[in-house]
Design a protein around this motif. Structure first.
Motif, short mmCIF file in Angstrom:
data_model
loop_
_atom_site.label_atom_id
_atom_site.label_comp_id
_atom_site.label_asym_id
_atom_site.label_seq_id
_atom_site.Cartn_x
_atom_site.Cartn_y
_atom_site.Cartn_z
N LEU A 31 0.80 -1.22 0.00
CA LEU A 31 0.00 0.00 0.00
C LEU A 31 0.84 1.28 0.00
N SER A 32 1.82 1.38 0.89
CA SER A 32 2.55 2.65 1.00
C SER A 32 3.50 2.89 -0.18
N GLN A 33 3.91 1.84 -0.87
CA GLN A 33 4.78 2.01 -2.03
C GLN A 33 4.02 2.04 -3.35
N GLY A 34 2.72 1.85 -3.30
CA GLY A 34 1.92 1.89 -4.51
C GLY A 34 2.23 0.76 -5.48
N ILE A 35 2.64 -0.37 -4.95
CA ILE A 35 2.98 -1.52 -5.79
C ILE A 35 1.78 -2.45 -5.88
N ASP A 36 1.47 -2.87 -7.08
CA ASP A 36 0.37 -3.79 -7.32
C ASP A 36 0.77 -4.71 -8.47
N THR A 37 1.22 -5.93 -8.12
CA THR A 37 1.73 -6.83 -9.16
C THR A 37 0.62 -7.49 -9.97
N THR A 38 -0.62 -7.10 -9.72
CA THR A 38 -1.70 -7.61 -10.56
C THR A 38 -1.79 -6.84 -11.87
N THR A 39 -0.98 -5.76 -11.98
CA THR A 39 -0.94 -4.97 -13.22
C THR A 39 0.46 -5.08 -13.82
N PRO A 40 0.58 -4.95 -15.14
CA PRO A 40 1.92 -5.01 -15.76
C PRO A 40 2.86 -3.93 -15.22
N GLY A 41 2.35 -2.72 -15.04
CA GLY A 41 3.17 -1.63 -14.52
C GLY A 41 3.62 -1.90 -13.09
N GLY A 42 2.74 -2.48 -12.29
CA GLY A 42 3.07 -2.81 -10.92
C GLY A 42 4.15 -3.88 -10.83
N ARG A 43 4.05 -4.89 -11.72
CA ARG A 43 5.09 -5.93 -11.75
C ARG A 43 6.43 -5.33 -12.15
N LEU A 44 6.42 -4.46 -13.15
CA LEU A 44 7.65 -3.80 -13.59
C LEU A 44 8.26 -2.99 -12.45
N PHE A 45 7.43 -2.21 -11.78
CA PHE A 45 7.91 -1.37 -10.68
C PHE A 45 8.49 -2.23 -9.55
N PHE A 46 7.81 -3.31 -9.21
CA PHE A 46 8.30 -4.20 -8.16
C PHE A 46 9.66 -4.78 -8.53
N HIS A 47 9.78 -5.28 -9.76
CA HIS A 47 11.04 -5.90 -10.18
C HIS A 47 12.17 -4.87 -10.28
N MET A 48 11.83 -3.64 -10.66
CA MET A 48 12.85 -2.58 -10.68
C MET A 48 13.34 -2.28 -9.26
N LEU A 49 12.40 -2.15 -8.33
CA LEU A 49 12.79 -1.90 -6.93
C LEU A 49 13.64 -3.05 -6.39
N ALA A 50 13.24 -4.28 -6.66
CA ALA A 50 13.99 -5.44 -6.18
C ALA A 50 15.39 -5.46 -6.79
N ALA A 51 15.50 -5.15 -8.07
CA ALA A 51 16.80 -5.14 -8.74
C ALA A 51 17.71 -4.06 -8.17
N ILE A 52 17.15 -2.88 -7.92
CA ILE A 52 17.93 -1.78 -7.34
C ILE A 52 18.38 -2.14 -5.93
N ALA A 53 17.49 -2.72 -5.13
CA ALA A 53 17.86 -3.10 -3.77
C ALA A 53 18.94 -4.18 -3.78
N GLU A 54 18.82 -5.15 -4.68
CA GLU A 54 19.83 -6.20 -4.78
C GLU A 54 21.17 -5.63 -5.24
N PHE A 55 21.14 -4.70 -6.18
CA PHE A 55 22.35 -4.04 -6.65
C PHE A 55 23.01 -3.27 -5.50
N GLU A 56 22.21 -2.54 -4.73
CA GLU A 56 22.73 -1.79 -3.59
C GLU A 56 23.36 -2.73 -2.57
N HIS A 57 22.71 -3.86 -2.30
CA HIS A 57 23.25 -4.85 -1.37
C HIS A 57 24.58 -5.39 -1.88
N ASP A 58 24.65 -5.71 -3.17
CA ASP A 58 25.89 -6.23 -3.75
C ASP A 58 27.02 -5.20 -3.64
N LEU A 59 26.70 -3.92 -3.84
CA LEU A 59 27.71 -2.87 -3.70
C LEU A 59 28.23 -2.78 -2.27
#
Length: 188
Positions: free
Chosen positions: A91-119
């Motif tokens: 709710l607070s991040q406005g993510i909704d994976t039931t929509t194509p845009g929501g899935r894209l946004f979720f995967h982008m956030l996850a990729a950025i967080a994983e990249f940050e962790h790796d750094l």
């Protein structure tokens, strides 16, 4: 096609009201609540919520950090939901994976967080290597001096003291005693 909520706080002293209010306002038919640290592998209420969900349902959380122990764990949970045909809303991040845009946004956030962790991991390794090159080593100071280690060895060799008794004498763990006794001695 039900909306199912999941709320979690880390300690019994923390209050779930804000999360449960938000989940009820989001029209969740059922809300599972958990009083457990996010780092714990066992979260029974989350397991119950995941078991309850069916194809076409949506799992709703107030924030993604309520759901996953780590980015990798969050991604695993989200991928498992997707394979089962279950959506995810934060709710607070406005993510909704039931929509194509929501899935894209979720995967982008996850990729950025994983990249940050790796750094962070890479910088930590580089910093430790630089410190070692300067003759420093990490970790706390040894609780056992060379003299104490020799005394522990003598007590052990007398065979009148258990490793537990030796550890208690020096105020250290059994593992510390075994480490200082050397590889020729192993726990029974």
């Amino acid at each position: 096609m039900a909306s199912v909520g999941y709320a979690r706080v880390s300690t019994r002293e923390q209050n779930l009201d804000a999360q449960t209010d938000a989940l009820e306002a989001a029209a969740c038919e059922k809300v599972f609540v958990e009083h457990a640290s996010g780092v714990l592998a066992k979260r029974p209420a989350l397991d119950d919520a995941l078991d309850y969900l069916r194809d076409g349902d949506t799992l709703v959380v107030t924030k993604l950090d309520r759901l996953g122990r780590s980015v990798r764990n969050l991604k695993e949970v989200a991928d498992g939901l997707e394979r089962r045909g279950v959506g995810l809303k934060a709710l607070s991040q406005g993510i909704d994976t039931t929509t194509p845009g929501g899935r894209l946004f979720f995967h982008m956030l996850a990729a950025i967080a994983e990249f940050e962790h790796d750094l962070i991991v890479e910088r930590t390794k580089d910093g430790l290597a630089a410190a070692r090159a300067r003759g420093r080593k990490g970790g706390g100071r040894s609780k056992m001096t060379a003299t104490k280690a020799r005394q522990a060895r003598t007590m052990y060799d007398e065979k009148t003291y258990t490793v537990q008794q030796i550890a208690e004498t020096f105020g250290v763990s059994r593992g510390t005693i075994y480490r200082h006794l050397g590889e020729d001695v192993s726990p029974a």
